[in-house]
Structure formats: structure tokens, C-alpha cells
Design an enzyme around this catalytic site. Structure first.
Site, PDB file in Angstrom:
ATOM      1  N   ASP A  82       0.855  -1.190   0.000  1.00 40.19           N
ATOM      2  CA  ASP A  82       0.000   0.000   0.000  1.00 40.19           C
ATOM      3  C   ASP A  82       0.896   1.247   0.000  1.00 40.19           C
ATOM      4  O   ASP A  82       1.802   1.373   0.834  1.00 40.19           O
ATOM      5  CB  ASP A  82      -0.869  -0.052   1.277  1.00 40.19           C
ATOM      6  CG  ASP A  82      -1.995   0.956   1.281  1.00 40.19           C
ATOM      7  OD1 ASP A  82      -2.442   1.363   0.198  1.00 40.19           O
ATOM      8  OD2 ASP A  82      -2.445   1.319   2.398  1.00 40.19           O
ATOM      9  N   HIS A 213      -9.135   4.796  -2.543  1.00 38.35           N
ATOM     10  CA  HIS A 213      -8.489   4.830  -1.221  1.00 38.35           C
ATOM     11  C   HIS A 213      -9.376   5.646  -0.280  1.00 38.35           C
ATOM     12  O   HIS A 213     -10.340   6.276  -0.708  1.00 38.35           O
ATOM     13  CB  HIS A 213      -7.123   5.520  -1.334  1.00 38.35           C
ATOM     14  CG  HIS A 213      -6.072   4.654  -1.922  1.00 38.35           C
ATOM     15  ND1 HIS A 213      -4.991   4.223  -1.214  1.00 38.35           N
ATOM     16  CD2 HIS A 213      -5.957   4.107  -3.158  1.00 38.35           C
ATOM     17  CE1 HIS A 213      -4.235   3.457  -1.987  1.00 38.35           C
ATOM     18  NE2 HIS A 213      -4.790   3.368  -3.178  1.00 38.35           N
ATOM     19  N   ALA A 215     -11.566   4.959   2.084  1.00 32.12           N
ATOM     20  CA  ALA A 215     -12.985   4.618   1.963  1.00 32.12           C
ATOM     21  C   ALA A 215     -13.630   4.178   3.279  1.00 32.12           C
ATOM     22  O   ALA A 215     -14.669   3.536   3.271  1.00 32.12           O
ATOM     23  CB  ALA A 215     -13.150   3.541   0.898  1.00 32.12           C
TER      24      ALA A 215
HETATM   25  P1  13P Z   1      -9.053   4.818   5.352  1.00 30.21           P
HETATM   26  O1  13P Z   1      -8.156   5.643   6.231  1.00 30.21           O
HETATM   27  O2  13P Z   1     -10.252   5.618   4.913  1.00 30.21           O
HETATM   28  O3  13P Z   1      -9.412   3.530   5.950  1.00 30.21           O
HETATM   29  O4  13P Z   1      -8.235   4.506   3.995  1.00 30.21           O
HETATM   30  C1  13P Z   1      -7.288   3.466   3.951  1.00 30.21           C
HETATM   31  C2  13P Z   1      -6.473   3.490   2.720  1.00 30.21           C
HETATM   32  O5  13P Z   1      -6.759   4.158   1.733  1.00 30.21           O
HETATM   33  C3  13P Z   1      -5.260   2.666   2.698  1.00 30.21           C
HETATM   34  O6  13P Z   1      -4.513   2.863   1.541  1.00 30.21           O
HETATM   35  O1  G3H Z   2      -3.390   4.875   3.738  1.00 30.36           O
HETATM   36  C1  G3H Z   2      -2.777   4.495   4.724  1.00 30.36           C
HETATM   37  C2  G3H Z   2      -3.207   3.296   5.489  1.00 30.36           C
HETATM   38  O2  G3H Z   2      -4.301   3.580   6.316  1.00 30.36           O
HETATM   39  C3  G3H Z   2      -2.034   2.736   6.242  1.00 30.36           C
HETATM   40  O3  G3H Z   2      -1.747   3.525   7.347  1.00 30.36           O
HETATM   41  O4  G3H Z   2       0.649   4.097   6.997  1.00 30.36           O
HETATM   42  O5  G3H Z   2      -0.412   4.225   9.281  1.00 30.36           O
HETATM   43  O6  G3H Z   2       0.055   1.992   8.219  1.00 30.36           O
HETATM   44  P1  G3H Z   2      -0.265   3.459   8.021  1.00 30.36           P
HETATM   45 ZN    ZN Z   3      -4.567   4.821   0.728  1.00 31.52          ZN
END
Ligand code: 13P
Ligand code: G3H
Ligand code: ZN
Length: 312
Positions: A82, A213, A215
Site C-alpha cells: 500500500d 483509497h 474509503a
Molecule cells: P481509510 O483511512 O479511509 O481507511 O483509507 C485506507 C487506505 O486508503 C489505505 O490505503
Molecule cells: O493509507 C494508509 C493506510 O491507512 C495505512 O496507514 O501508513 O499508518 O500503516 P499506516
Molecule cells: Zn490509501
């Protein structure tokens, strides 16, 4: 079944008018809660790992947990990086067994984003791994970096064909009004997503899988539990679930949800410890935390994403 890429998942999701959930994982209870829910719904699922998660839990532990979940459930599971911010982290995840990586070049110029994304695609595809790119900028918090609302930018539909063609990406994350974190809209604000932009993108690149993202919906019943048992979460509004349902029926094939799982797990752990002050065995409070993850992921798969039954 070994870990899979997202190619087949997205093809079926696009045709079937649903989306696959991409849930962030950081420890064993989260991996178990998500995959037990996916098994209950017989759904394909994407487990995604941020740079922060790799720093917290370490690549090999996360890899081992995800492989174990695949073995336990037999489901189609994709392991995805991610928000990869540079070529190096993408390469490291490709080499380390991930089946999908995101290169998030959204902070760069259009040309630099294309060049960086193209480089990652060449490496990943040569190793059988798929790539998600991003065009447009979401507001909110990622890995402790706060993108101010003023710096957020909707995706320009006029750029998507060129981006997709020149980079060779397999899916595209777009910005249409969602944002990262638990505070998306202020109380009193009316949540709004730019479905007109999504429609125009879908028209320009028909059949191409789109990613949303940011969401999370910030479920109030869990926020209320957190605050009842000593937490201090300010009032906030997330993305209404009916809007996500609508996006899933369109070109959106992957929906990222992290904050809602954090909120559900924290609510459950807080309540358990408040109601059982003598407990000090971590299994006593982590088990209800895992149950809460399972419960919220089941709800998302069944009632929001519409991916129940997609594992067959
Ligand atoms: P949220 O913070 O809305 O759950 O989004 C998560 C996300 O986009 C991770 O890449
Ligand atoms: O978009 C980010 C995700 O919610 C992951 O969060 O970078 O704190 O692990 P993090
Ligand atoms: Zn994201």
C-alpha cells in the site's frame, strides 16, 4: 492455492458490479479477523501492507502470517504493498513475495509520476507482479504525513488514458473526494463524492479497474464505544456506505479500508478492558479485538462491497 495477483479478481469484479476489499494488516489478529470474515463470505480478498506496517511488524512476519491465512482458508488472497513511495520499496516487496504493489507517484509532477510508475511496472511485470498507480491527490493522513485539504486534488479525467497507456499499470487509484484517516468530513458537512469524474474516467478507459483509497465510513457505533470507555475521538463523518456501494457497481474494483478496522478493534479492546479490569493476559483482550475485525469485515464484504461468493 498460492497467493494470487488481482488480475482475475478485478476482471470478475468489473463484470459483476462489485469491488474487492483491500484491508490493511499489521498483526496476527488483524490478518485472522479479515480472512475469517472473507472465508465466511467465500470472498476473494486483498491484504495490504503499508511501509509503516513493514516497519512495525517486519516483512517476514507479515509474509508468514498472510501465507498461513492462505493455507488456513484456501481463498484467493492477494498480498499488496500500500502506498509504495519509491522504486526501492516496490522492488523489495516484489522480491519478497508480494503479488501486487502500489507505486504512489501522486506527489510528483505528471511526467515524473509516469516515469517512476513505468519503472516499477517494468520490474514488477517481469516478475509476475501487478501494479497500482495513482493520479490525483487525496487529503488526510498516510504514514504520519498529513496532506492538507488545500493540497488535495481531484483526478483530471483528461490525463488518465495517457497515464495508463504510458505506464502500463494494471489498476488506477483516483481522487474523487475520499480521504485518508478517521476525520474526513467535519460534523455538519455533507459528504460528497465526484461521481461525475468517476463516470468520465470510466468512459475514457472502459473496462479498466479503478481503486478508491480512503474509503472508511467511521462507524458511529464503535466511535461511541471508544468514547464511552475512556477514548477521546472527536466527532467526524466518513464516506457513506451507500456511496461506496454505488462506486463498486461502477468501475471501482478495489476499495481500501483501514481506519474502520482500527476503530472497531480499539472499541472492542477498550470495552473489554473496562469491563474486565482484572484481565492482563493479552489473549483475553486481543480475541475480542479480532472478533470485531471479523464482524466489520463481514459487513463490508456483504453489505458494501458486494463481493460475497467471489472466491469460487
Ligand atoms: P481509510 O483511512 O479511509 O481507511 O483509507 C485506507 C487506505 O486508503 C489505505 O490505503
Ligand atoms: O493509507 C494508509 C493506510 O491507512 C495505512 O496507514 O501508513 O499508518 O500503516 P499506516
Ligand atoms: Zn490509501
Amino acid at each position: 492455492m498460492p497467493l494470487v495477483t488481482t488480475t482475475e479478481m478485478f476482471r470478475k469484479a468489473y463484470e459483476g458490479g462489485y469491488a474487492i476489499g483491500a484491508f490493511n494488516v499489521n498483526n496476527m489478529e488483524i490478518v485472522q479477523g479479515i480472512t475469517e470474515a472473507a472465508l465466511g463470505e467465500n470472498s476473494a480478498v486483498i491484504l495490504q501492507v503499508s511501509a509503516g506496517a513493514r516497519k512495525y511488524a517486519k516483512h517476514n512476519y507479515l509474509m508468514g502470517l498472510v501465507m498461513a491465512a492462505e493455507k488456513e482458508t484456501g481463498l484467493p488472497i492477494a498480498l499488496h504493498l500500500d502506498h509504495g513511495e519509491d522504486f526501492e520499496i516496490c522492488r523489495s516487496c516484489v522480491d519478497g513475495g508480494f503479488t501486487s504493489v502500489m507505486i504512489d507517484g501522486s506527489k510528483h509532477s505528471f511526467e515524473d509520476n509516469i516515469a517512476l510508475t513505468r519503472k516499477v511496472v517494468e520490474y514488477a511485470h517481469a516478475h509476475g507482479v501487478v501494479v497500482e498507480g495513482e493520479l490525483g491527490k487525496l487529503a488526510g493522513i498516510e504514514d504520519d504525513v498529513n496532506v492538507a485539504d488545500a493540497d488535495a486534488q481531484f483526478t483530471d479525467p483528461a490525463q488518465v488514458e495517457e497515464f495508463v497507456t504510458k505506464t502500463g499499470v494494471d489498476s488506477l487509484a483516483i481522487a474523487i473526494g475520499t480521504s485518508h484517516g478517521a476525520y474526513k468530513f467535519k460534523p455538519g458537512q455533507k459528504p460528497r463524492l465526484r461521481f461525475d469524474i468517476l463516470e468520465e474516467i470510466q468512459r475514457r478507459i472502459p473496462g479498466f479497474p479503478i481503486v478508491l483509497h480512503g474509503a472508511s465510513s467511521v462507524p458511529q457505533q464503535y466511535v461511541e464505544i471508544i468514547n464511552r470507555f475512556g477514548g477521546q475521538m472527536p466527532d467526524a463523518i466518513g464516506i457513506p456506505e451507500d456511496m461506496l456501494r454505488q462506486a463498486a457497481k461502477m468501475a471501482v474494483c478495489k476499495i481500501n479500508i483501514d481506519s474502520d478496522l482500527r476503530i472497531a478493534m480499539t472499541a472492542s479492546v477498550r470495552r473489554h478492558l473496562a469491563e474486565n479490569p482484572s484481565h492482563f493476559d493479552p489473549r483475553q483482550f486481543l480475541a475480542p479485538g479480532r472478533d470485531a475485525i471479523r464482524e466489520i469485515v463481514s459487513h463490508k464484504i456483504k453489505d458494501v462491497l458486494g463481493s460475497s461468493g467471489s472466491a469460487k
